[in-house]
Scaffold this active site. Structure first.
Site, PDB file in Angstrom:
ATOM      1  CE  LYS A 227       8.156 -14.485 -35.601  1.00 39.58           C
ATOM      2  NZ  LYS A 227       7.156 -13.599 -35.911  1.00 39.58           N
TER       3      LYS A 227
ATOM      4  N   GLY B   5       6.971  -5.087 -29.600  1.00 41.18           N
ATOM      5  CA  GLY B   5       5.593  -5.843 -29.594  1.00 41.18           C
ATOM      6  C   GLY B   5       5.082  -5.493 -28.205  1.00 41.18           C
ATOM      7  CB  SER B   6       2.180  -7.168 -26.562  1.00 36.73           C
ATOM      8  OG  SER B   6       2.639  -8.603 -26.398  1.00 36.73           O
TER       9      SER B   6
ATOM     10  CB  THR C 276       5.017 -11.043 -27.006  1.00 32.77           C
ATOM     11  OG1 THR C 276       3.512 -11.432 -27.100  1.00 32.77           O
ATOM     12  CG2 THR C 276       5.578 -11.898 -27.377  1.00 32.77           C
ATOM     13  N   GLY C 277       6.770  -9.648 -24.766  1.00 32.91           N
ATOM     14  CA  GLY C 277       8.207  -9.174 -24.514  1.00 32.91           C
ATOM     15  C   GLY C 277       8.592 -10.126 -23.177  1.00 32.91           C
TER      16      GLY C 277
ATOM     17  CD  GLU D 155       8.843   0.378 -28.922  1.00 33.65           C
ATOM     18  OE1 GLU D 155       7.781   0.429 -28.071  1.00 33.65           O
ATOM     19  OE2 GLU D 155       8.781   0.310 -30.296  1.00 33.65           O
TER      20      GLU D 155
ATOM     21  CB  CYS E 130       4.220   1.450 -29.031  1.00 32.73           C
ATOM     22  SG  CYS E 130       5.679   2.218 -30.176  1.00 32.73           S
TER      23      CYS E 130
ATOM     24  CD  GLU F  26      -0.338  -0.452 -25.913  1.00 34.58           C
ATOM     25  OE1 GLU F  26       0.080   0.532 -26.800  1.00 34.58           O
ATOM     26  OE2 GLU F  26      -0.196  -1.425 -25.381  1.00 34.58           O
TER      27      GLU F  26
END
Length: 479
Positions: free
Chosen positions: A177, A228-229, A232-233, A250, A284, A381
């Site tokens: 995706k 991702g963030s 969202t993780g 990650e 990241c 961040e």
């Protein structure tokens, strides 16, 4: 021999790939060229039926792919690599349009991913054996099934193929995706894979925010690999809990760099700047906080400012070192750090407090001189080209300051005294620590985060285990 190019491939039409076949959709969306603000090509938005069909195809393909020998799987992966690399120029053009990256860095990502192929092709699936007088215990690592790879927009090729290649090597099938902000290279990579791999082994479904939950909640998917963030993780992990599917996260970082007083200032200053501003800060593991010893603070900051003045920001073919922020959402988020810094009265060593919006999402890099520990620019961040610096004097105190974060992805220590630098580095709460270098993850090394920067990890030899279940056989000897 690498396969010959497929003459029918089009670089201005895009589709999802399910069970080896192209698939459109009733609903479509478009990415935006961040260097110009212009809309790019239409791509289909995947739906629940697409996901169900892809999972079914992946499960079917898994039966034979997982039983294919490792050597035969490596042959397929090598052919896939050769086929992909034969389109490196076209892929570079595509990446420039969807990410806005300067051409030399787009090309570096497109071609550099060959290192991920080469590294994994030279790995063997781990196997451990222990024997005593009574029994033999053999630990093998077996594939999980269908993997869902949810990929980000900042490095759309490396962070996609960095999941695809180890998943295939270990015998899994995978559904990619790509980010809706950068769908184009990911969809094309999977389209190319169909020329080499059996149907259902590698598939791709692009879409909107509704698509991710369809993958994370699907009972037929054995693992989700998400980059991702942090926010969202956490949602991904919660969704995966309902089926207890395996998950690798990650997530974001707030990487600290500690600069010792014995460094060569003129050599180190440009490296610190590049660590913070590479890919316009959209990394990241970019350096997010820089702690410079008080004895050299003023001189180092001056040298960093002078180098930053030479850094050109512009479109992919302008000769610039930095491109735009990739999307409008992130652009506005980064601007909020500039606005907060200005509103709080913190000092810009370089950079404009207010940046006029042109056609693209361009932001001139900024260095913030000694903001307080509780400031937004220190604690959060930005994921953009703005970085704070602070002086330090006490080693224990600066280690505590560096570790005072919910994130723990990467960190750096700079100093001629390697023993001291490594001593400090061992105490930094981060998954990857770099001594005398800015953050440069490599496929040869395991990559994961501490604290809220992630769960598990990938890459390196041990990263293969992230795509496997441990399968332990206890064989007792005949009496």
């Amino acid at each position: 021999m690498s396969p010959s190019k497929v003459s029918t491939i089009s670089w201005d039409t895009f589709h999802n790939t399910v069970d080896g076949q192209p698939r459109g959709g009733k609903s479509k969306h478009q990415g935006v060229n961040p260097a110009t603000g212009e809309k790019l090509w239409e791509v289909p938005i995947g739906n629940q039926q697409d996901v169900d069909d892809a999972v079914q195809a992946g499960q079917k393909a898994f039966v034979s792919w997982s039983q294919t020998s490792v050597e035969k799987r490596k042959e397929h992966i090598q052919k896939f690599c050769d086929h992909y690399m034969s389109y490196a120029d076209e892929m570079t053009d595509l990446m420039c349009k969807e990410t806005g990256k300067p051409r030399q860095f787009a090309e570096f990502e497109v071609k550099g991913v060959k290192g991920f192929f080469d590294h994994h092709i030279n790995l063997d699936i781990p196997e451990d054996r222990m024997e005593d007088d009574e029994k033999v215990i053999t630990t093998r690592y077996t594939p999980l099934g269908v993997v869902g790879a949810i990929c980000p927009w900042n490095f759309p090729i490396i962070l996609s193929l960095g999941k695809v290649v180890p998943a295939l090597l270990t015998g899994n099938t995978i559904i990619l995706k790509p980010s809706p902000y950068t769908p184009y290279t990911g969809l094309k990579i999977v389209e190319l894979a169909q020329d080499i791999l059996p149907p259902g082994v590698v598939q791709a479904i692009g879409g909107d925010d509704k698509l991710g939950p369809m993958l994370t909640q699907h009972p037929g998917i054995g693992k989700i690999s998400f980059t991702g963030s942090i926010a969202t993780g956490k949602k991904v992990m919660a969704a995966c809990a309902s089926t207890l599917k395996r998950v690798t996260l990650e997530l974001g970082g707030n990487d600290a760099s500690i600069v010792l007083p014995d460094v060569d200032i003129q050599k180190t200053a440009p490296e610190l700047v590049m660590g913070a501003f590479q890919n316009s800060g959209q990394v990241c593991v970019a350096t997010k906080r820089i702690y410079i010893h008080e004895d050299i603070y003023d001189e180092m900051l001056k040298a960093m400012v002078e180098f930053t003045k030479t850094v050109k920001v512009g479109a992919p073919d302008s000769g610039a070192l930095l491109g735009p922020i990739q999307n409008e959402m992130q652009y506005e988020k980064v601007r909020s750090f500039f606005e907060d810094t200005k509103n709080q009265g913190y000092k810009f060593a370089i950079g404009e407090p207010e940046q006029a919006r042109g056609k693209g999402y361009f932001i001139q890099p900024a260095i913030i001189d000694n903001p307080p520990n509780d400031s937004k620019i220190i604690t959060e961040e930005p994921f953009g080209p703005i970085v704070p610096t602070q002086p330090w004097s006490d080693e224990e105190e600066v280690i505590k300051r560096a570790n005072n974060s919910n994130a723990g992805l990467g960190a750096c220590v700079w100093g001629k005294d390697i023993e001291r630098a490594e001593r400090i580095g061992k105490r930094l709460q981060a998954g990857s620590v770099f001594i005398n270098s800015w953050e440069k993850p490599t496929p040869q090394a395991f990559f994961g985060g501490h604290k809220e920067s992630g769960i598990g990890g990938e890459w390196g030899k041990d990263g293969l285990k992230a795509y496997c279940n441990a399968h332990v056989m206890h064989t007792y000897k005949s009496k």
